[in-house]
Design an enzyme around this catalytic site. Structure first.
Site, PDB file in Angstrom:
ATOM      1  CE  LYS A   1      -1.794   1.643   4.002  1.00 53.07           C
ATOM      2  NZ  LYS A   1      -1.423   3.062   4.106  1.00 53.07           N
ATOM      3  CG  ASN A   2       2.426   2.700   3.563  1.00 55.53           C
ATOM      4  OD1 ASN A   2       1.258   3.030   3.368  1.00 55.53           O
ATOM      5  ND2 ASN A   2       2.917   2.483   4.775  1.00 55.53           N
TER       6      ASN A   2
ATOM      7  NE  ARG B   1      -1.161  12.347   7.876  1.00 57.85           N
ATOM      8  CZ  ARG B   1      -1.135  13.560   8.444  1.00 57.85           C
ATOM      9  NH1 ARG B   1      -2.139  13.971   9.166  1.00 57.85           N
ATOM     10  NH2 ARG B   1      -0.086  14.331   8.309  1.00 57.85           N
TER      11      ARG B   1
ATOM     12  CG  ASP C   1      -3.922  10.097  11.842  1.00 61.93           C
ATOM     13  OD1 ASP C   1      -3.245  10.216  12.878  1.00 61.93           O
ATOM     14  OD2 ASP C   1      -3.434   9.833  10.741  1.00 61.93           O
TER      15      ASP C   1
ATOM     16  CG  ASP D   1       2.588   1.281   9.608  1.00 55.77           C
ATOM     17  OD1 ASP D   1       2.329   2.183  10.426  1.00 55.77           O
ATOM     18  OD2 ASP D   1       2.531   1.459   8.378  1.00 55.77           O
TER      19      ASP D   1
HETATM   20  C1  UD1 Z   1       4.330   6.747   6.509  1.00 59.92           C
HETATM   21  C2  UD1 Z   1       3.403   5.586   6.280  1.00 59.92           C
HETATM   22  C3  UD1 Z   1       2.813   5.097   7.594  1.00 59.92           C
HETATM   23  C4  UD1 Z   1       3.929   4.785   8.557  1.00 59.92           C
HETATM   24  C5  UD1 Z   1       4.890   5.971   8.687  1.00 59.92           C
HETATM   25  C6  UD1 Z   1       6.101   5.678   9.528  1.00 59.92           C
HETATM   26  C7  UD1 Z   1       2.498   6.057   4.088  1.00 59.92           C
HETATM   27  C8  UD1 Z   1       1.298   6.382   3.295  1.00 59.92           C
HETATM   28  N1  UD1 Z   1       2.332   6.016   5.406  1.00 59.92           N
HETATM   29  O1  UD1 Z   1       3.571   7.814   7.065  1.00 59.92           O
HETATM   30  O2  UD1 Z   1       2.050   3.922   7.333  1.00 59.92           O
HETATM   31  O3  UD1 Z   1       3.360   4.506   9.829  1.00 59.92           O
HETATM   32  O4  UD1 Z   1       5.368   6.359   7.394  1.00 59.92           O
HETATM   33  O5  UD1 Z   1       6.811   4.625   8.998  1.00 59.92           O
HETATM   34  O6  UD1 Z   1       3.561   5.799   3.554  1.00 59.92           O
HETATM   35  N2  UD1 Z   1       6.586  14.459  10.919  1.00 59.92           N
HETATM   36  C9  UD1 Z   1       6.685  15.799  11.237  1.00 59.92           C
HETATM   37  N3  UD1 Z   1       6.553  16.708  10.219  1.00 59.92           N
HETATM   38  C10 UD1 Z   1       6.347  16.343   8.926  1.00 59.92           C
HETATM   39  C11 UD1 Z   1       6.256  14.973   8.624  1.00 59.92           C
HETATM   40  C12 UD1 Z   1       6.385  14.051   9.646  1.00 59.92           C
HETATM   41  O7  UD1 Z   1       6.872  16.170  12.386  1.00 59.92           O
HETATM   42  O8  UD1 Z   1       6.243  17.219   8.052  1.00 59.92           O
HETATM   43  C13 UD1 Z   1       6.742  13.471  12.008  1.00 59.92           C
HETATM   44  C14 UD1 Z   1       5.474  12.647  12.233  1.00 59.92           C
HETATM   45  O9  UD1 Z   1       4.569  13.329  13.080  1.00 59.92           O
HETATM   46  C15 UD1 Z   1       6.032  11.402  12.867  1.00 59.92           C
HETATM   47  C16 UD1 Z   1       7.360  11.222  12.134  1.00 59.92           C
HETATM   48  O10 UD1 Z   1       7.684  12.495  11.598  1.00 59.92           O
HETATM   49  O11 UD1 Z   1       6.267  11.597  14.225  1.00 59.92           O
HETATM   50  C17 UD1 Z   1       7.362  10.203  11.038  1.00 59.92           C
HETATM   51  O12 UD1 Z   1       6.283  10.418  10.160  1.00 59.92           O
HETATM   52  P1  UD1 Z   1       6.379  10.069   8.629  1.00 59.92           P
HETATM   53  O13 UD1 Z   1       7.546   9.177   8.345  1.00 59.92           O
HETATM   54  O14 UD1 Z   1       6.269  11.334   7.860  1.00 59.92           O
HETATM   55  O15 UD1 Z   1       5.057   9.223   8.403  1.00 59.92           O
HETATM   56  P2  UD1 Z   1       4.200   9.267   7.110  1.00 59.92           P
HETATM   57  O16 UD1 Z   1       5.110   9.430   5.942  1.00 59.92           O
HETATM   58  O17 UD1 Z   1       3.063  10.219   7.258  1.00 59.92           O
END
Ligand code: UD1
Length: 424
Positions: free
Chosen positions: A22-23, A93, A117, A305
């Site tokens: 999915k990701n 998202r 979320d 995850d």
């Molecule tokens: C992706 C995955 C999700 C997985 C996560 C961590 C997808 C669609 N989703 O989510 O399933 O659980 O990686 O492996 O690929 N953060 C910030 N600012 C930002 C972006 C992130 O502070 O601009 C923080 C987040 O709050 C979190 C951390 O960084 O604490 C990691 O998040 P991130 O790796 O960005 O997760 P996603 O990419 O949203």
């Protein structure tokens, strides 16, 4: 209102085919916006998050359809409508990942700000900061972020944290930027590597994907390609957890052990037997699991995850373990549901202290996100009586044919429509 009803399982047996990730698929779909013409994607799972992404791409002007063999076909027109509306981004998202390609391709984008979320606070500041460094300007108004740029310009960017989708967004924005871009502290997930591979097939010049330093030399134009999505390591982990809980032997066809090294080590430490075989993984479990501490970290660490699955395994393991959440510190919503099933779990800050008990106790529980939902279904494998999981629309977001696949391994699971639980 659909619910999944699960009863304790005898040892599992059989083979299960692992779906496409999915990701990865969601980002590969967004990458199709970087070209004009027909992109073909294989092994895109038939899940609701993919349907949401199809809706996003359609709103932007692409034509999206499935061939009879399951291949996803995206036809991207010359002129796009660079808007991702609230109704769609709110549902998923990850659709925020269209921001990078839209800026690169169209020079402007209006994308709804994703809300919060069940993982807790999820900002998008790193995405915006990095894209600003490449030359985009942003305003946020009325719940939307609006970005503009001339052709983006390559730059050395350091991410504060190796955010997965921020890395995807910057990667897709940078492939057609003028000059070279370096992403330091980039996410190293296999899905980022898959995206980089597809972009390279499209004509991009990328090196270092899979390491924390990705270098991109901007090119003028990309061309559409046909690409196969890598297997879903989180779905694979879900079936591994099912074997750990119910016992038995299951072969995961297509699973890539090299994408899951840390998790496999943990499962072996918990007492499972894991065999890396040609084209997959064979997993067995015959004894009670042992408690082992786990701490989530960005790849190659144990993925956040996986954690609801691991915590569920620990609820019935012998001993006490600490499960620490270091990626989404608010990701503990499912623990109250496990407690309703009798699990002995205490939360201290971002640590869950799990004291293993012999059996859980079946109860009606609610899924609040994809992985938590799958974990609650698995909890039903070791819970006396039956477990009725509602909120299954969350599970459908990430798992293709979940009930059918578990059923084929010997799990007693049914999908029912509402009604009084007493009838079971
Ligand atoms: C992706 C995955 C999700 C997985 C996560 C961590 C997808 C669609 N989703 O989510 O399933 O659980 O990686 O492996 O690929 N953060 C910030 N600012 C930002 C972006 C992130 O502070 O601009 C923080 C987040 O709050 C979190 C951390 O960084 O604490 C990691 O998040 P991130 O790796 O960005 O997760 P996603 O990419 O949203």
């Amino acid at each position: 209102m659909e619910r999944f009803v699960v009863r304790p399982a005898a040892p599992l047996a059989g083979n299960v085919e692992i779906q496409g990730a999915k990701n990865s698929a969601l980002k590969l779909m967004a990458a199709a916006l970087l070209t004009t013409g027909t992109t073909r994607l294989q092994a895109v799972p038939d899940i609701t998050d993919v349907q949401f992404m199809c809706e996003v791409l359609t709103a932007i002007g692409a034509e999206v359809g499935r061939e009879d063999d399951g291949e996803l076909v995206i036809v991207t027109p010359e002129v796009l409508t660079p808007i991702a509306p609230y109704e769609l981004v709110e549902k998923m998202r990850a659709s925020f990942v269209v921001l990078g390609p839209l800026l690169a391709r169209h020079g402007s984008a209006r994308v709804s700000l994703p809300g919060g979320d069940d993982f807790g606070h999820r900002p998008i500041d790193m995405h915006l900061r990095a894209l600003t460094e490449l030359g985009a300007t942003f305003t946020t108004e009325h719940g939307y972020v609006e970005g503009h740029c001339e052709r983006l310009v390559g730059k050395e960017i350091e991410l504060e944290f190796p955010s997965h989708t921020a890395t995807d967004n910057v990667l897709m924005a940078a492939v057609t930027a003028r000059g070279s871009t370096v992403i330091e502290n980039a996410a190293r997930e296999p899905e980022v590597q898959d995206l980089a591979e597809m972009l390279t097939e499209m004509g991009a010049k990328i090196s270092g994907a899979g390491t924390s330093r990705i270098e991109i030399e901007g090119v003028d134009e990309l061309h559409p390609v046909s690409h196969r999505t890598i297997p879903d390591r989180i779905e694979a982990a879900t079936f591994l957890a099912a074997v750990g809980l119910a016992g038995g032997t299951v072969t995961l066809d297509g699973a890539r052990a090299e994408h899951m090294d840390m998790l496999l080590e943990k499962l072996v430490a918990m007492g499972m037997e894991i065999e890396r075989i040609e084209g997959g993984i064979r997993a067995s479990s015959s004894d009670r699991l042992r408690a082992v501490d786990v701490a989530t970290l960005p790849y190659p660490g144990v993925a956040t995850d996986y954690k609801p699955l691991l915590v569920t395994m620990l609820t019935v393991a012998s001993g006490v373990a600490i499960a620490s959440e270091n990626v989404f510190t608010g990701r503990f919503g499912y623990i109250d549901e496990l407690r309703r099933m009798g699990a002995d779990i205490t939360i201290e800050g971002h640590h869950a202290i799990v004291r293993g008990i012999d059996r859980l106790s079946g109860a009606p529980v609610r899924a609040r996100d994809i992985r938590a939902g799958a974990a609650l279904v698995l909890a039903g494998l070791v819970a006396d009586g039956y477990t009725e999981v509602s909120g299954v629309e969350h599970i459908d977001r990430g798992y293709e044919h979940f009930v059918r696949k578990l059923g084929s391994l010997g799990v007693d699971i049914r999908c029912v429509q509402g009604g009084p639980r007493e009838r079971y």
